[in-house]
Design a protein around this motif. Structure first.
Motif, PDB file in Angstrom:
ATOM      1  N   ASP A  73       0.835  -1.199   0.000  1.00 13.83           N
ATOM      2  CA  ASP A  73       0.000   0.000   0.000  1.00 13.83           C
ATOM      3  C   ASP A  73       0.870   1.248   0.000  1.00 13.83           C
ATOM      4  O   ASP A  73       1.979   1.259   0.544  1.00 13.83           O
ATOM      5  N   ALA A  74       0.338   2.323  -0.581  1.00 18.72           N
ATOM      6  CA  ALA A  74       1.113   3.553  -0.749  1.00 18.72           C
ATOM      7  C   ALA A  74       1.658   4.079   0.570  1.00 18.72           C
ATOM      8  O   ALA A  74       2.778   4.586   0.633  1.00 18.72           O
ATOM      9  N   GLY A  75       0.867   3.980   1.627  1.00 15.48           N
ATOM     10  CA  GLY A  75       1.291   4.523   2.909  1.00 15.48           C
ATOM     11  C   GLY A  75       2.442   3.789   3.549  1.00 15.48           C
ATOM     12  O   GLY A  75       3.080   4.310   4.480  1.00 15.48           O
ATOM     13  N   GLN A  76       2.755   2.565   3.087  1.00 15.71           N
ATOM     14  CA  GLN A  76       3.815   1.758   3.683  1.00 15.71           C
ATOM     15  C   GLN A  76       5.060   1.675   2.806  1.00 15.71           C
ATOM     16  O   GLN A  76       6.058   1.087   3.203  1.00 15.71           O
ATOM     17  N   ALA A 128      15.289   8.130   6.476  1.00 10.43           N
ATOM     18  CA  ALA A 128      14.414   8.618   5.406  1.00 10.43           C
ATOM     19  C   ALA A 128      12.937   8.518   5.752  1.00 10.43           C
ATOM     20  O   ALA A 128      12.162   9.431   5.482  1.00 10.43           O
ATOM     21  N   SER A 129      12.530   7.406   6.346  1.00 11.60           N
ATOM     22  CA  SER A 129      11.115   7.211   6.664  1.00 11.60           C
ATOM     23  C   SER A 129      10.714   7.869   7.975  1.00 11.60           C
ATOM     24  O   SER A 129       9.540   7.851   8.343  1.00 11.60           O
ATOM     25  N   ILE A 164       8.364   7.829  -7.304  1.00 11.72           N
ATOM     26  CA  ILE A 164       8.074   7.218  -8.601  1.00 11.72           C
ATOM     27  C   ILE A 164       6.872   6.281  -8.482  1.00 11.72           C
ATOM     28  O   ILE A 164       5.953   6.300  -9.317  1.00 11.72           O
ATOM     29  N   GLN A 165       6.863   5.446  -7.458  1.00 10.94           N
ATOM     30  CA  GLN A 165       5.779   4.486  -7.285  1.00 10.94           C
ATOM     31  C   GLN A 165       4.447   5.175  -7.002  1.00 10.94           C
ATOM     32  O   GLN A 165       3.389   4.613  -7.288  1.00 10.94           O
ATOM     33  N   ARG A 166       4.491   6.379  -6.442  1.00 10.15           N
ATOM     34  CA  ARG A 166       3.261   7.105  -6.152  1.00 10.15           C
ATOM     35  C   ARG A 166       2.764   7.898  -7.357  1.00 10.15           C
ATOM     36  O   ARG A 166       1.568   7.951  -7.629  1.00 10.15           O
ATOM     37  N   ARG A 167       3.679   8.517  -8.098  1.00  6.01           N
ATOM     38  CA  ARG A 167       3.294   9.476  -9.125  1.00  6.01           C
ATOM     39  C   ARG A 167       3.158   8.884 -10.521  1.00  6.01           C
ATOM     40  O   ARG A 167       2.516   9.485 -11.377  1.00  6.01           O
ATOM     41  N   ILE A 168       3.803   7.752 -10.785  1.00  2.58           N
ATOM     42  CA  ILE A 168       3.762   7.146 -12.115  1.00  2.58           C
ATOM     43  C   ILE A 168       2.697   6.053 -12.124  1.00  2.58           C
ATOM     44  O   ILE A 168       2.680   5.205 -11.235  1.00  2.58           O
ATOM     45  N   GLU A 184      -0.296  13.636  -2.339  1.00  2.00           N
ATOM     46  CA  GLU A 184      -1.688  13.495  -1.982  1.00  2.00           C
ATOM     47  C   GLU A 184      -1.853  12.288  -1.078  1.00  2.00           C
ATOM     48  O   GLU A 184      -1.107  11.300  -1.183  1.00  2.00           O
ATOM     49  N   PRO A 185      -2.827  12.312  -0.169  1.00  2.14           N
ATOM     50  CA  PRO A 185      -3.026  11.169   0.730  1.00  2.14           C
ATOM     51  C   PRO A 185      -3.299   9.900  -0.057  1.00  2.14           C
ATOM     52  O   PRO A 185      -4.001   9.917  -1.061  1.00  2.14           O
ATOM     53  N   ALA A 186      -2.691   8.817   0.390  1.00  2.00           N
ATOM     54  CA  ALA A 186      -2.909   7.526  -0.268  1.00  2.00           C
ATOM     55  C   ALA A 186      -4.328   7.059  -0.013  1.00  2.00           C
ATOM     56  O   ALA A 186      -4.882   7.232   1.062  1.00  2.00           O
ATOM     57  N   THR A 187      -4.930   6.456  -1.027  1.00  3.05           N
ATOM     58  CA  THR A 187      -6.267   5.897  -0.887  1.00  3.05           C
ATOM     59  C   THR A 187      -6.181   4.422  -0.575  1.00  3.05           C
ATOM     60  O   THR A 187      -5.138   3.788  -0.718  1.00  3.05           O
ATOM     61  N   ALA A 188      -7.292   3.852  -0.188  1.00  8.35           N
ATOM     62  CA  ALA A 188      -7.300   2.436   0.187  1.00  8.35           C
ATOM     63  C   ALA A 188      -6.950   1.548  -0.990  1.00  8.35           C
ATOM     64  O   ALA A 188      -6.360   0.494  -0.861  1.00  8.35           O
ATOM     65  N   GLY A 189      -7.325   1.968  -2.178  1.00  9.01           N
ATOM     66  CA  GLY A 189      -7.096   1.118  -3.336  1.00  9.01           C
ATOM     67  C   GLY A 189      -5.804   1.385  -4.049  1.00  9.01           C
ATOM     68  O   GLY A 189      -5.494   0.736  -5.028  1.00  9.01           O
ATOM     69  N   GLY A 190      -5.024   2.329  -3.632  1.00  8.69           N
ATOM     70  CA  GLY A 190      -3.770   2.615  -4.320  1.00  8.69           C
ATOM     71  C   GLY A 190      -3.408   4.067  -4.191  1.00  8.69           C
ATOM     72  O   GLY A 190      -3.687   4.709  -3.204  1.00  8.69           O
TER      73      GLY A 190
END
Length: 430
Positions: free
Chosen positions: A131-134, A273-274, A330-334, A399-405
């Motif tokens: 998930d995006a948040g992790q 970093a995190s 990259i994983q969030r924006r692409i 932007e905040p990550a959503t449940a689906g991605g």
């Protein structure tokens, strides 16, 4: 940490350690004449290493297309199994005393091709599994594991070489790749079902779609070019830095100290970093790369060892922070459906720039001296990376990550597909 995240961490740690074993094993095996026909010269080593690098560079764009066409865990499975088979074959031939330099060159080329196909797929695998948040947390841990593996790999290969021979080091490398393949090959992902083969565009159309999507992201292109510059200057520093340290900083031990402090800095940066309150990750990415100007300046000016070592520590700390932030961005924006193709351009620049720096550092230094290339590199790496901050996208908060991605993924993907279709139509008209 979820079971899938643990499997990703274990699998990538195995692959990173195996990758770190290869250069030292090949170097010692060739320079000690364990391969039939080897003269123990640097020429044999250069040939084998070039045979690994060239297929990697040539095949990366193709690999990006395949990473988006097929489930990434299957691509990683095939790539790691192929690397495992190549390294196991090298180990068996070394133990039997039958390996020859041409054999090593061919098997190195196979390994390089497998690296090319596995690299874009790994990035996509993280995106479709976690998930995006992790992701930032996982990418940080992956970088720590990779840094530790890069430190432990040469020592492990050297120890095995002295105790039982290079063949066993290659067999261990093969076993680690196979362990990575079996760990990651069965991962369950959140990736949507792909259309039937009849609905898939051809290879060239897919490649064009990936390049179209790449051009849409100015922040991506700006940072990739900046990263290419620091990889190039890193090649200069890793070549000329030891020479300067030996001549004017106290001998071999001075460079060992600098290198070890750099490793510590990178690990500390990846760990931090995190945990840093990074509201604008792309700012951290640009600054983290630009900090590499510090050791270039320190060595270029011939500063004392404490200053040079501190500068290298800070630079590697910045790169340690940069890497997980960049992967996560990259994983969030692409869009996931083009992530492999877009990411392959990033890998291509990185893989090509550093060997180029290593290759031209000595010839350039012969003409200009050791200071001028390093100081020029410091200016270039700072300017190229800080220039990315001129783009408005660098200052956007995720932007905040959503449940689906990830947010905005579908609109971006639709836009990319629309542009690709328009390009295809225009090409057909011509």
């Amino acid at each position: 940490m979820t079971p899938s995240m643990r499997r990703l961490l274990v699998g990538r740690t195995c692959a990173a350690l195996a990758t770190a074993l290869i250069p030292t094993t090949l170097t010692l095996a060739l320079l000690r004449g364990h391969a039939a026909g080897s003269t123990g010269s640097a020429g044999d080593l250069g040939l084998v290493l070039a045979c690994e690098l060239l297929p990697m560079l040539v095949l990366l764009p193709v690999a990006g297309v395949l990473a988006d066409r097929f489930p990434p865990q299957r691509v990683v499975l095939a790539a790691d199994l192929l690397r495992g088979a190549a390294q196991t074959t090298i180990g068996a031939e070394l133990l039997c005393g039958r390996v020859q330099v041409p054999d090593l060159a061919v098997l190195a080329a196979v390994t390089g091709a497998a690296v090319a196909f596995g690299t874009p797929a790994v990035r996509t695998l993280v995106a479709v599994t976690v998930d995006a948040g992790q992701r930032l947390r996982l990418n940080s841990r992956l970088d720590i594991a990779t840094g530790l593996a890069q430190t432990a790999g040469p020592a492990t290969a050297g120890g095995l070489m002295l105790m039982v021979g290079a063949g066993w080091s290659s067999l261990l490398t093969g076993a680690l790749f196979i362990g990575s393949a079996t760990t990651l090959g069965g991962l369950h992902t959140r990736q949507a079902a792909r259309p039937a083969d009849g609905g898939q565009p051809g290879f060239l159309a897919r490649l064009r779609e990936g390049w179209t999507e790449t051009r849409r992201h100015r922040w991506f292109l700006a940072n990739v070019l900046g990263h290419g510059v620091w990889h190039l200057t890193a090649g200069f520093l890793l070549t000329l830095g030891p020479l300067i340290a030996v001549r004017s900083m106290g001998g071999d031990g001075a460079w060992v100290l600098v290198a070890q402090l750099g490793t510590v800095g990178m690990l500390v940066g990846a760990f931090a970093a995190s945990r840093l309150p990074m509201r604008r990750p792309l700012v951290g990415v640009a600054v983290g790369a630009a900090v590499f100007a510090l050791p270039l300046t320190a060595f270029g000016l011939g500063l004392a060892l404490p200053w040079a070592a501190s500068a290298y520590f800070l630079a590697m700390f910045g790169l340690g922070v940069l890497s997980p932030l960049w992967e996560t961005a990259i994983q969030r924006r692409i869009p996931q459906e083009v992530l492999g193709r877009v990411g392959s351009f990033d890998s291509l620049i990185s893989f090509a720039a550093r060997p180029l720096g290593l290759a031209v550092a000595v010839p350039v230094a012969t003409v200009l001296g050791t200071s001028a290339p390093l100081l020029a590199g410091a200016v270039l790496v700072a300017a190229a990376n800080l220039a990315a901050l001129l783009l408005p996208e660098a200052w956007e908060q995720p932007e905040p990550a959503t449940a689906g991605g990830d947010a905005r993924r579908e609109p971006l993907a639709a836009a990319a597909r629309g542009q690709a279709e328009a390009d295809s139509t225009a090409a057909g008209g011509r």
